[in-house]
Design a protein around this motif. Structure first.
Motif, PDB file in Angstrom:
ATOM      1  N   ARG A  55       0.823  -1.202   0.000  1.00  0.00           N
ATOM      2  CA  ARG A  55       0.000   0.000   0.000  1.00  0.00           C
ATOM      3  C   ARG A  55       0.864   1.263   0.000  1.00  0.00           C
ATOM      4  NH1 ARG A  55      -2.492   0.851   5.557  1.00  0.00           N
ATOM      5  NH2 ARG A  55      -0.332   1.561   5.855  1.00  0.00           N
ATOM      6  N   ASN A  56       1.838   1.329   0.889  1.00  0.00           N
ATOM      7  CA  ASN A  56       2.663   2.535   1.001  1.00  0.00           C
ATOM      8  C   ASN A  56       3.495   2.763  -0.256  1.00  0.00           C
ATOM      9  OD1 ASN A  56       1.646   2.866   3.579  1.00  0.00           O
ATOM     10  ND2 ASN A  56       3.397   1.899   4.576  1.00  0.00           N
ATOM     11  N   ALA A  57       4.013   1.686  -0.838  1.00  0.00           N
ATOM     12  CA  ALA A  57       4.816   1.835  -2.043  1.00  0.00           C
ATOM     13  C   ALA A  57       3.958   2.302  -3.214  1.00  0.00           C
ATOM     14  CB  ALA A  57       5.498   0.510  -2.377  1.00  0.00           C
ATOM     15  N   ARG A  58       2.744   1.773  -3.321  1.00  0.00           N
ATOM     16  CA  ARG A  58       1.864   2.213  -4.405  1.00  0.00           C
ATOM     17  C   ARG A  58       1.462   3.668  -4.239  1.00  0.00           C
ATOM     18  NH1 ARG A  58      -2.343  -2.954  -5.130  1.00  0.00           N
ATOM     19  NH2 ARG A  58      -0.912  -4.278  -6.352  1.00  0.00           N
ATOM     20  N   LEU A  59       1.159   4.074  -3.017  1.00  0.00           N
ATOM     21  CA  LEU A  59       0.812   5.474  -2.782  1.00  0.00           C
ATOM     22  C   LEU A  59       1.993   6.389  -3.086  1.00  0.00           C
ATOM     23  CD1 LEU A  59      -1.213   5.124   0.554  1.00  0.00           C
ATOM     24  CD2 LEU A  59      -2.129   5.735  -1.700  1.00  0.00           C
ATOM     25  N   THR A  60       3.206   5.945  -2.730  1.00  0.00           N
ATOM     26  CA  THR A  60       4.397   6.740  -3.022  1.00  0.00           C
ATOM     27  C   THR A  60       4.607   6.876  -4.520  1.00  0.00           C
ATOM     28  OG1 THR A  60       5.454   6.022  -0.961  1.00  0.00           O
ATOM     29  CG2 THR A  60       6.886   6.913  -2.672  1.00  0.00           C
ATOM     30  N   ALA A  61       4.400   5.781  -5.246  1.00  0.00           N
ATOM     31  CA  ALA A  61       4.595   5.816  -6.697  1.00  0.00           C
ATOM     32  C   ALA A  61       3.639   6.807  -7.346  1.00  0.00           C
ATOM     33  CB  ALA A  61       4.399   4.419  -7.286  1.00  0.00           C
ATOM     34  N   LEU A  62       2.370   6.743  -6.996  1.00  0.00           N
ATOM     35  CA  LEU A  62       1.401   7.663  -7.599  1.00  0.00           C
ATOM     36  C   LEU A  62       1.649   9.096  -7.148  1.00  0.00           C
ATOM     37  CD1 LEU A  62      -1.052   7.929  -9.438  1.00  0.00           C
ATOM     38  CD2 LEU A  62      -2.508   7.604  -7.426  1.00  0.00           C
ATOM     39  N   GLY A  63       2.001   9.276  -5.883  1.00  0.00           N
ATOM     40  CA  GLY A  63       2.307  10.622  -5.401  1.00  0.00           C
ATOM     41  C   GLY A  63       3.507  11.233  -6.108  1.00  0.00           C
ATOM     42  N   ALA A  64       4.520  10.399  -6.388  1.00  0.00           N
ATOM     43  CA  ALA A  64       5.695  10.903  -7.097  1.00  0.00           C
ATOM     44  C   ALA A  64       5.337  11.334  -8.513  1.00  0.00           C
ATOM     45  CB  ALA A  64       6.777   9.831  -7.125  1.00  0.00           C
ATOM     46  N   VAL A  65       4.500  10.543  -9.187  1.00  0.00           N
ATOM     47  CA  VAL A  65       4.044  10.941 -10.520  1.00  0.00           C
ATOM     48  C   VAL A  65       3.239  12.229 -10.436  1.00  0.00           C
ATOM     49  CG1 VAL A  65       2.556  10.299 -12.454  1.00  0.00           C
ATOM     50  CG2 VAL A  65       4.082   8.602 -11.455  1.00  0.00           C
ATOM     51  N   PHE A 111      -4.807   2.935 -11.143  1.00  0.00           N
ATOM     52  CA  PHE A 111      -5.685   1.779 -10.934  1.00  0.00           C
ATOM     53  C   PHE A 111      -5.281   1.002  -9.684  1.00  0.00           C
ATOM     54  CE2 PHE A 111      -6.639   2.005 -15.628  1.00  0.00           C
ATOM     55  CZ  PHE A 111      -7.986   2.277 -15.467  1.00  0.00           C
ATOM     56  N   ALA A 112      -3.959   0.864  -9.477  1.00  0.00           N
ATOM     57  CA  ALA A 112      -3.498   0.129  -8.304  1.00  0.00           C
ATOM     58  C   ALA A 112      -3.877   0.854  -7.019  1.00  0.00           C
ATOM     59  CB  ALA A 112      -1.980  -0.068  -8.377  1.00  0.00           C
ATOM     60  N   VAL A 113      -3.748   2.163  -7.005  1.00  0.00           N
ATOM     61  CA  VAL A 113      -4.068   2.936  -5.802  1.00  0.00           C
ATOM     62  C   VAL A 113      -5.577   2.970  -5.567  1.00  0.00           C
ATOM     63  CG1 VAL A 113      -4.041   5.277  -4.848  1.00  0.00           C
ATOM     64  CG2 VAL A 113      -1.975   4.315  -5.852  1.00  0.00           C
ATOM     65  N   ALA A 114      -6.381   2.903  -6.630  1.00  0.00           N
ATOM     66  CA  ALA A 114      -7.840   2.906  -6.452  1.00  0.00           C
ATOM     67  C   ALA A 114      -8.287   1.728  -5.601  1.00  0.00           C
ATOM     68  CB  ALA A 114      -8.527   2.883  -7.813  1.00  0.00           C
ATOM     69  N   GLY A 115      -7.704   0.562  -5.836  1.00  0.00           N
ATOM     70  CA  GLY A 115      -8.035  -0.598  -5.013  1.00  0.00           C
ATOM     71  C   GLY A 115      -7.583  -0.427  -3.575  1.00  0.00           C
ATOM     72  N   GLU A 116      -6.407   0.193  -3.391  1.00  0.00           N
ATOM     73  CA  GLU A 116      -5.915   0.421  -2.026  1.00  0.00           C
ATOM     74  C   GLU A 116      -6.828   1.391  -1.278  1.00  0.00           C
ATOM     75  OE1 GLU A 116      -3.637  -1.176  -0.590  1.00  0.00           O
ATOM     76  OE2 GLU A 116      -2.527  -2.130  -2.221  1.00  0.00           O
TER      77      GLU A 116
END
Length: 364
Positions: A55-65, A111-116
């Protein structure tokens, strides 16, 4: 023939014009690597049954983008220019490929963060059968973002190496390895800060591998470069940034290995690692912009490489190393004075056409 010239200036101007890139591009370089590495780390957390790390890694990835895209648009000057780049896909252009990479990666990470987010809210939204579709899109998005993570982290190195800027062009064979390692450092550091020590094992491993790759890759890259081309990486503001980056990376890596299971040490190590990655990107950017200011960094390495190819008998890789044709060169009617292509222009009575002196040509 004239004597060899020591290039210290070019009429007060640079031989190569520096690109008008400022701090937004440095930020974009950093968060691009952070996003790519975090997506890969999120997939690792998913495969190893670490939901908080995922969860944290996916949120970081989208936040960085989310940070990198505005930084890129800010540097472009007009937002519509980013959309214009999506009108054509040009595989030979690193900028075109990178634009499509960033777009595809951001969509997949979304899409990955939407599920999280659905799980974080306790699945309160009444999605019904759409939830099954959401779970499928989440899995596909997370996997796609993980696959695109490494290219996203590396393409900016290809983009820099594809320019005529001396330091960037000379580093094109090794800069991608440095940037990918730096991405691992940034992602591992961010996960150490945001994730508990019980689930941050893969982040520690990724961070340590990134530190080793970054230190070895940077030194190997410098050895392959001409001293004048690598000089900006070791002197001035860029050199100070890169030396500090190496020190922080080593300290953060040691902290992750020796004290990574202690929450306080893990957080400090993560901050040091993230700072090291950011300083690496800004240092490389600054070194390239500095390298165009001295014409010697453009001229002398090229002359030495040309001399080495000629000494080795290489005459078919460039028009500058090929043998000169026998006999006089082609006549250029536009040339009115003597020059290397027109030796006959120096003969008495010549008007630049090689005609013999006579009443029609001498003016008598």
């Amino acid at each position: 023939m004239v004597e060899d010239i020591e290039f210290s200036s070019y009429y007060g101007r640079s031989v190569v014009k520096a690109p008008p890139w400022e701090w937004p591009i440095g930020l974009y370089l950093f968060v691009g690597g952070l996003a790519g590495g975090s997506a890969l780390l999120g997939a690792g957390g998913d495969l190893t049954g670490r939901p908080r790390l995922r969860r944290n890694a996916r949120l970081t990835a989208l936040g960085a983008v989310g940070v990198g895209l505005p930084a890129l648009i800010l540097d472009l000057g007009r937002p519509e220019r980013f959309l214009h780049m999506l009108r054509v896909f040009k595989p030979t252009s690193p900028m075109s490929v990178g634009t499509w990479l960033l777009t595809a990666f951001g969509t997949s990470a979304g899409f990955a963060v939407a599920g999280e987010l659905d799980r974080m809210t306790g699945e309160r939204l009444q999605l019904g059968r759409l939830r099954r579709l959401l779970r499928a899109a989440e899995g596909a998005g997370g996997s796609t973002a993980a696959v695109l993570g490494a290219p996203l982290a590396a393409y900016t190195a290809v983009l820099l190496g594809d320019t005529a800027v001396p330091t960037w062009a000379a580093s094109r064979k090794g800069l991608a390895y440095v940037f990918v390692s730096s991405a691992g450092i940034a992602a591992g550091g961010a996960a150490l800060v945001t994730t508990s020590t019980q689930e941050s094992g893969p982040a520690r491993s990724l961070a340590v591998l990134g530190v080793v790759g970054d230190v070895i890759g940077m030194r190997s890259m410098k050895r392959q470069m001409h001293p004048l081309e690598s000089e900006p990486l070791e002197t001035g503001g860029a050199g100070r940034k890169l030396r500090l980056a190496e020190g922080l990376a080593i300290a953060g890596g040691l902290g992750a290995v020796l004290g990574g299971r202690h929450r306080g040490i893990a957080v400090l190590s993560g901050l040091a690692l993230a700072g090291a990655s950011a300083l690496t990107r800004f240092g490389v950017l600054e070194a390239g912009l500095e390298s165009v200011k001295d014409p010697r960094r453009v001229i002398e390495p090229q002359r030495e490489r040309l001399a080495q190819r000629r000494a080795a008998g290489v005459t078919d890789d460039s028009i500058t190393t090929g043998p000169r044709p026998a006999g006089p060169g082609p006549v250029d009617p536009e040339q009115t004075g003597p020059g290397p292509e027109r030796p006959e222009a120096t003969e008495p009575g010549s008007l630049g056409t090689g005609a013999p002196e006579g009443p029609e040509t001498s003016g008598h």
